[in-house]
Design a protein around this motif. Structure first.
Motif, PDB file in Angstrom:
ATOM      1  N   HIS A  34       0.817  -1.217   0.000  1.00 54.11           N
ATOM      2  CA  HIS A  34       0.000   0.000   0.000  1.00 54.11           C
ATOM      3  C   HIS A  34       0.858   1.279   0.000  1.00 54.11           C
ATOM      4  CE1 HIS A  34      -3.583   2.408   0.843  1.00 54.11           C
ATOM      5  NE2 HIS A  34      -2.879   3.046   1.759  1.00 54.11           N
TER       6      HIS A  34
ATOM      7  N   HIS B 242       1.239   4.647  -2.503  1.00 58.83           N
ATOM      8  CA  HIS B 242       1.222   6.096  -2.248  1.00 58.83           C
ATOM      9  C   HIS B 242       2.417   6.788  -2.923  1.00 58.83           C
ATOM     10  CE1 HIS B 242      -2.275   6.796   0.192  1.00 58.83           C
ATOM     11  NE2 HIS B 242      -1.959   5.879   1.077  1.00 58.83           N
TER      12      HIS B 242
ATOM     13  N   SER C 264      -0.253   9.497   6.164  1.00 61.61           N
ATOM     14  CA  SER C 264      -1.633   9.020   5.998  1.00 61.61           C
ATOM     15  C   SER C 264      -2.232   8.738   7.360  1.00 61.61           C
ATOM     16  CB  SER C 264      -1.627   7.767   5.125  1.00 61.61           C
ATOM     17  OG  SER C 264      -1.078   6.683   5.848  1.00 61.61           O
TER      18      SER C 264
ATOM     19  N   ASP D  74      -6.544   7.378  -0.368  1.00 67.25           N
ATOM     20  CA  ASP D  74      -6.515   6.024  -0.931  1.00 67.25           C
ATOM     21  C   ASP D  74      -7.266   5.919  -2.254  1.00 67.25           C
ATOM     22  OD1 ASP D  74      -4.971   5.224   1.132  1.00 67.25           O
ATOM     23  OD2 ASP D  74      -6.555   4.191   2.239  1.00 67.25           O
TER      24      ASP D  74
END
Ligand code: KG4
Ligand code: ZN
Length: 327
Positions: free
Chosen positions: A109, A113, A134, A300
């Motif tokens: 993940h 980003h 985040s 996201d």
């Protein structure tokens, strides 16, 4: 042509990406379902993903004007994130890959980003320094190739977004807290309260936000309910200034420690206007190129997962291999 799926937290996302071009980027936010709880409820998130995964994938394909026949690979976020939520995305991707005989690409993940910066318009080429902030992570990344990154420093406790979400709860604001704090802070005085900028004098590039959160809880307790009501905008502005202050202090230190031709931001907090403005000033003063992706690519989304997948090796899915061997 890559179909990417992202379900690590409370957004059900699917996108079609091809050579850095975003053909579609569909995001269904569940924020309203979690707002009553002041944060994401993992089981609720997983159940929403289950209902939404197929329609969102269909929407992403339709918006890109393609069908499953046009796909070359399926990419999916493998973690970190909420396990039940991740499981829905991974199962969806596995099923599609297995049924269509497509390779699958599992994406980290946070790499996603970072990779949002590889997308059009104006794609950024490594090397660059990247600040990821985040709801779950805060780190400074050295990006020397598109296939990954090296962590230079990270939070020792809470993430910047988490600190904003918790502050919003203390101030009686909605979820997610970052945008609420930003909106309220616009009419407040950032110098009204002297909240601590943690670790500003410590060496290294790590962050810490838990002390800041405690400072707000104490300030709110001292002010009482009516005081908080009256000073809410000042509290939000001062708190946001402390978050931005710490992020940019470490970012400046990292820029000073290396020869960085460019810098980028990622993660939901990178959508924050005052943070973007301050980082723009810092980079302009140093002659460092700054890439600021659109706010919808900071929070996201699946396009960023597709972008990361483009730089990774495609492995035939094990389930597909097993099927192939049996045939
Ligand atoms: O990247 P993201 O969508 O999900 C995670 O991977 O965690 O980040 C969500 C975080 C939340 O904490 C939210 O409050 C914060 O990003 N956020 C913001 C803004 N928009 C979202 N924080 C500050 N200012 C914003 N405009
Ligand atoms: Zn994220």
């Amino acid at each position: 042509m890559i179909l990417a799926i992202e379900t690590s937290c409370d957004d059900t996302c699917a996108a079609v990406v091809s050579g850095g071009h975003v053909a579609s980027n569909v995001i269904s936010s569940q924020a309203a379902s979690h707002a009553a709880f002041g944060g994401v409820v993992p089981e609720v998130a997983a159940r929403h993903h289950l209902e939404l995964a197929n329609p969102i994938v269909e929407a992403a394909l339709a918006e890109a004007g393609i069908t499953l026949d046009d796909l070359d690979a399926v990419a999916v976020t493998r973690g970190p994130g909420l396990i039940g939520a991740l499981l829905v995305g991974v199962s969806t991707a596995k099923a599609l890959a297995a049924a269509r005989g497509l390779p699958m690409v599992e994406v980290d993940h946070l790499h996603g980003h970072v990779a949002a910066n590889f997308l059009e318009p104006d794609p950024l080429e490594p090397p660059f320094l990247c600040l990821i902030a985040s709801g779950g992570h805060t780190l400074l990344a050295s990006v020397t190739g598109k296939e990954g990154f090296e962590t230079l420093g990270q939070t020792l406790d809470d993430a910047a977004g988490e600190a904003l979400d918790k502050a919003a709860r203390v101030l009686g604001l909605g979820y997610p807290g970052g945008p609420e704090i930003e909106r309220l802070a616009a009419s407040g005085d950032p110098g009204a309260f002297a909240f601590p900028v943690a670790m500003a004098r410590d060496p290294g590039l790590d962050f810490s936000f838990s002390g800041l959160k405690t400072a707000l809880v104490y300030a709110a307790r001292d002010l009482g309910d009516e005081g908080v009501e009256e000073r809410r905008a000042d509290l939000a502005a001062s708190y946001q200034a402390a978050v931005v202050g710490q992020l940019t202090a470490k970012l400046e230190r990292a820029l000073d420690c290396g020869e960085w031709p460019a810098m980028a931001l990622g993660g939901g907090v990178a959508a924050n206007g005052p943070l973007r403005d301050r980082v723009s000033e810092i980079c302009a003063a140093r002659g460092v190129r700054l890439k600021l992706v659109a706010p919808e690519l900071c929070t996201d989304n699946a396009a960023m997962i597709g972008a990361a997948a483009e730089a990774l090796e495609r492995t035939p899915h094990p389930l597909y291999l097993a099927w192939d061997a049996r045939v």
